[in-house]
Design a protein around this motif. Structure first.
Motif, short mmCIF file in Angstrom:
data_model
loop_
_atom_site.label_atom_id
_atom_site.label_comp_id
_atom_site.label_asym_id
_atom_site.label_seq_id
_atom_site.Cartn_x
_atom_site.Cartn_y
_atom_site.Cartn_z
N SER A 136 30.47 69.96 38.70
CA SER A 136 30.52 69.87 37.24
C SER A 136 29.13 69.54 36.71
CB SER A 136 31.53 68.80 36.80
OG SER A 136 31.53 68.67 35.39
N SER A 137 28.83 70.12 35.57
CA SER A 137 27.54 69.86 34.93
C SER A 137 27.57 68.62 34.04
CB SER A 137 27.13 71.08 34.08
OG SER A 137 28.11 71.34 33.09
N VAL A 138 28.74 68.04 33.89
CA VAL A 138 28.88 66.84 33.03
C VAL A 138 29.41 65.69 33.88
CG1 VAL A 138 29.12 68.04 30.83
CG2 VAL A 138 31.12 67.73 32.30
N ALA A 139 28.82 65.51 35.04
CA ALA A 139 29.31 64.48 35.95
C ALA A 139 29.16 63.07 35.36
CB ALA A 139 28.58 64.57 37.29
N ASP A 140 28.05 62.84 34.68
CA ASP A 140 27.82 61.51 34.09
C ASP A 140 28.87 61.18 33.03
OD1 ASP A 140 25.63 61.18 35.72
OD2 ASP A 140 24.18 61.86 34.20
N ALA A 141 29.20 62.16 32.20
CA ALA A 141 30.22 61.94 31.16
C ALA A 141 31.58 61.66 31.78
CB ALA A 141 30.29 63.17 30.25
N ALA A 142 31.91 62.39 32.83
CA ALA A 142 33.20 62.18 33.49
C ALA A 142 33.28 60.79 34.11
CB ALA A 142 33.43 63.26 34.54
N ARG A 143 32.21 60.37 34.76
CA ARG A 143 32.20 59.03 35.36
C ARG A 143 32.29 57.95 34.29
NH1 ARG A 143 27.80 61.42 38.41
NH2 ARG A 143 28.52 62.06 40.49
N ALA A 144 31.66 58.18 33.15
CA ALA A 144 31.73 57.20 32.05
C ALA A 144 33.16 57.08 31.53
CB ALA A 144 30.78 57.61 30.93
N VAL A 145 33.84 58.19 31.41
CA VAL A 145 35.23 58.16 30.94
C VAL A 145 36.11 57.39 31.92
CG1 VAL A 145 37.26 59.57 30.46
CG2 VAL A 145 35.03 60.27 29.58
N VAL A 146 35.94 57.66 33.21
CA VAL A 146 36.74 56.95 34.22
C VAL A 146 36.42 55.46 34.20
CG1 VAL A 146 37.18 56.74 36.69
CG2 VAL A 146 36.95 59.01 35.66
N ALA A 147 35.14 55.13 34.11
CA ALA A 147 34.74 53.72 34.13
C ALA A 147 35.29 52.97 32.93
CB ALA A 147 33.22 53.61 34.18
N PHE A 148 35.17 53.54 31.74
CA PHE A 148 35.64 52.84 30.54
C PHE A 148 37.16 52.83 30.44
CE2 PHE A 148 31.22 53.28 29.33
CZ PHE A 148 30.98 52.10 28.66
N SER A 149 37.80 53.76 31.11
CA SER A 149 39.26 53.67 31.22
C SER A 149 39.66 52.44 32.04
CB SER A 149 39.83 54.94 31.86
OG SER A 149 39.57 56.07 31.06
N PHE A 150 38.89 52.19 33.08
CA PHE A 150 39.15 50.99 33.90
C PHE A 150 38.85 49.72 33.11
CE2 PHE A 150 37.60 47.75 36.87
CZ PHE A 150 38.74 47.59 37.66
N PHE A 151 37.75 49.71 32.37
CA PHE A 151 37.42 48.55 31.54
C PHE A 151 38.51 48.29 30.50
CE2 PHE A 151 32.69 49.66 32.29
CZ PHE A 151 32.76 49.09 33.55
N SER A 152 39.11 49.35 30.00
CA SER A 152 40.18 49.20 29.01
C SER A 152 41.39 48.52 29.60
CB SER A 152 40.56 50.57 28.44
OG SER A 152 39.47 51.15 27.74
N ILE A 153 41.66 48.77 30.88
CA ILE A 153 42.79 48.09 31.53
C ILE A 153 42.58 46.57 31.48
CG2 ILE A 153 44.06 47.80 33.69
CD1 ILE A 153 43.22 50.61 34.46
#
Length: 221
Positions: A136-153
């Motif tokens: 994927s060319s947007v790997a950083d954006a995808a990782r940010a979404v996953v990380a902030f989903s975890f922070f939201s928990i």
């Protein structure tokens, strides 16, 4: 009964912005609000890519459009809920009705617990789909979404904890303030004026005698 349940006795006080900002609930709601913006804004802006071999855009999480839609939906609702609960928290000290306070606290508890679970599902879904994504060319954006989903928990779980503590405090205050007079033996009652009922008629010390006029009779004691 409604004088101090859920802190209603403090109602009517002036709004203190400094104390409000320093409250743990306020800080956590602001963080949850920020995390939700990162999640749904990142997916909306960069979540759909257009591979060179295809003309149609696909979700950056393994081409699963449902995963992106789920993340956007959860993020937008969390964003709106944070704004609503921030307003209610600011208005909370002005509410004098204990039942209204109870409904707000219970709504906060139920919603926070539900969104803790939904963010957990979102994190698991996005992490799973991202692990299956080959390139994927947007790997950083995808990782940010996953990380902030975890922070939201974490943030919503803490909000659930504080909401439960406020609910328990309100129930405790309610039970301490309300006492059924029929079962409360410590409540002072005025002594009965006629405890034993009528005990008979007490005659006057001055007998009612029809004496002759002009004749003086001393009273008998």
């Amino acid at each position: 009964m409604q004088s101090s349940a859920y802190g209603a006795s403090l109602a009517g006080g002036a709004f203190d912005l400094g104390s409000f900002v320093k409250q743990p609930q306020t800080i956590l709601r602001c963080l949850s609000w920020l995390f939700s913006i990162v999640v749904f804004a990142t997916i909306t802006a960069e979540g759909y890519t257009n591979p060179s071999t295809e003309a149609e855009t696909k979700c950056m999480f393994n081409g699963n459009d449902s995963a992106c839609s789920y993340g956007v939906g959860i993020g937008v609702l969390a964003f709106l809920a944070c704004v609503v609960f921030l307003i209610l928290d600011a208005y909370f000290p002005q509410i004098s009705n204990a039942k209204e306070r109870k409904f707000i606290v219970m709504g906060d508890l139920v919603f926070s617990a539900a969104w803790t679970f939904l963010w957990f599902v979102c994190f698991c879904l996005l992490a799973n789909q991202w692990s299956k994504t080959e390139k994927s060319s947007v790997a950083d954006a995808a990782r940010a979404v996953v990380a902030f989903s975890f922070f939201s928990i974490i943030s919503w779980a803490l909000l659930s904890y504080f909401a439960y503590g406020r609910y328990r405090q309100g129930v405790s205050e309610f039970e301490q303030e309300y006492r059924d007079p029929a079962n409360d033996h410590n409540t002072p009652y005025p002594p009965a004026q006629f405890a034993g009922g009528p005990t008979g008629y007490q005659q006057s010390p001055y007998p009612n005698r029809q004496d002759q006029p002009g004749e003086y009779q001393p009273p008998s004691y």
